[in-house]
Design an enzyme around this catalytic site. Structure first.
Site, mmCIF file in Angstrom:
data_model
loop_
_atom_site.group_PDB
_atom_site.id
_atom_site.type_symbol
_atom_site.label_atom_id
_atom_site.label_comp_id
_atom_site.label_asym_id
_atom_site.label_seq_id
_atom_site.Cartn_x
_atom_site.Cartn_y
_atom_site.Cartn_z
ATOM 1 N N GLU A 160 0.535 -1.387 0.094
ATOM 2 C CA GLU A 160 0.051 -0.024 -0.165
ATOM 3 C C GLU A 160 0.751 1.327 -0.135
ATOM 4 O OE1 GLU A 160 -2.724 -0.433 -0.756
ATOM 5 O OE2 GLU A 160 -3.901 -1.814 0.444
ATOM 6 N N TYR B 110 -14.610 14.864 19.829
ATOM 7 C CA TYR B 110 -13.094 14.400 19.464
ATOM 8 C C TYR B 110 -13.178 13.868 18.078
ATOM 9 C CZ TYR B 110 -10.314 15.409 23.232
ATOM 10 O OH TYR B 110 -9.413 16.100 23.983
HETATM 11 P P1 13P Z 1 0.766 -5.056 3.553
HETATM 12 O O1 13P Z 1 0.895 -6.384 4.416
HETATM 13 O O2 13P Z 1 1.231 -5.201 1.988
HETATM 14 O O3 13P Z 1 0.990 -3.946 4.293
HETATM 15 O O4 13P Z 1 -1.023 -5.035 3.316
HETATM 16 C C1 13P Z 1 -1.823 -5.059 4.297
HETATM 17 C C2 13P Z 1 -3.082 -4.295 4.175
HETATM 18 O O5 13P Z 1 -3.675 -3.746 5.272
HETATM 19 C C3 13P Z 1 -3.670 -4.267 2.740
HETATM 20 O O6 13P Z 1 -4.759 -3.207 2.774
#
Ligand code: 13P
Length: 215
Positions: free
Chosen positions: A77, A123
């Site tokens: 990501e 908040y």
């Molecule tokens: P990654 O393990 O590549 O960080 O992906 C995890 C995730 O949250 C995908 O949206």
């Protein structure tokens, strides 16, 4: 521009905040990823790593152009994190979670795509702000997500990805984590209250919060 000047401190902070999120159920399995901005690049959690068990020495080190230069292979990501850093100079950290309640809201039909969670608590307004754009569904790691997030992040500190989860930026990692936690609580309240008559904060009350605590 918000940065972490000391890389060692940034590594320690990432491991501690990630473990705290994992231990309290905000992240399960290998879901979620966290990044911070350094003076000359970024640190991001490695792909397929559990937020509960990170090794500070193996965090992925990216250069200023988001190319991996050291550590384990980065989260898939990176595009999502990059979109916030490039759009919001004040962002020093980005947190992406699949936290349950926010992800449930992200799968609801018929919510307001600019404010899928109403301003129920101060908040939530103070940490997330008026806008939490709900973006369409993208498969995890789809680079097309980058452009969509960049567009939305111009006017928002956080976004909600349909059927996927929240992405939250903050000046510091502590800020981004606190905002992600408030978002999850607000989502929980919203789901608890759905079907009941409830009060939201009014326009003047929101303006007052922005005046006192920053908009
Ligand atoms: P990654 O393990 O590549 O960080 O992906 C995890 C995730 O949250 C995908 O949206």
């Amino acid at each position: 521009m918000s940065t972490y000047p000391d890389e060692g401190e940034a590594r320690t902070a990432m491991v501690r905040f990630a473990a705290s999120l994992f231990q309290r159920g905000y992240a399960v399995g290998t879901a979620g990823n966290i990044s911070v901005r350094l003076e000359d690049g970024y640190l991001i959690t490695p792909t397929n790593s559990s937020l509960g068990f990170l090794d500070p020495a193996r965090l992925s080190r990216l250069d200023a152009a988001f190319r991996p230069v050291a550590g384990d292979p980065p989260s898939k990501e990176v595009f999502m994190h990059r979109a916030f850093y490039e759009t919001r100079p004040e962002a020093g950290a980005v947190v992406h979670l699949h936290s349950t309640m926010a992800t449930a809201v992200a799968a609801l039909e018929g919510v307001d795509p600019l404010a899928p969670i109403p301003p129920i608590t101060p908040y939530f307004v103070m940490r997330i702000g008026r806008r939490l754009p709900l973006l369409p569904y993208f498969a995890p790691g789809d680079p097309a997500m980058g452009a969509a997030i960049a567009e939305a992040a111009r006017g928002a500190r956080a976004v909600l990805l349909a059927n996927h989860g929240p992405v939250v930026s903050g000046k510091t990692l502590a800020d981004a984590v606190a905002a992600a936690e408030e978002l999850e609580e607000a989502a929980k309240l919203f789901l608890l209250l759905r079907g009941s008559a409830y009060r939201t904060l009014g326009v003047a009350e929101i303006a007052e919060l922005e005046r006192r605590f920053g908009g």
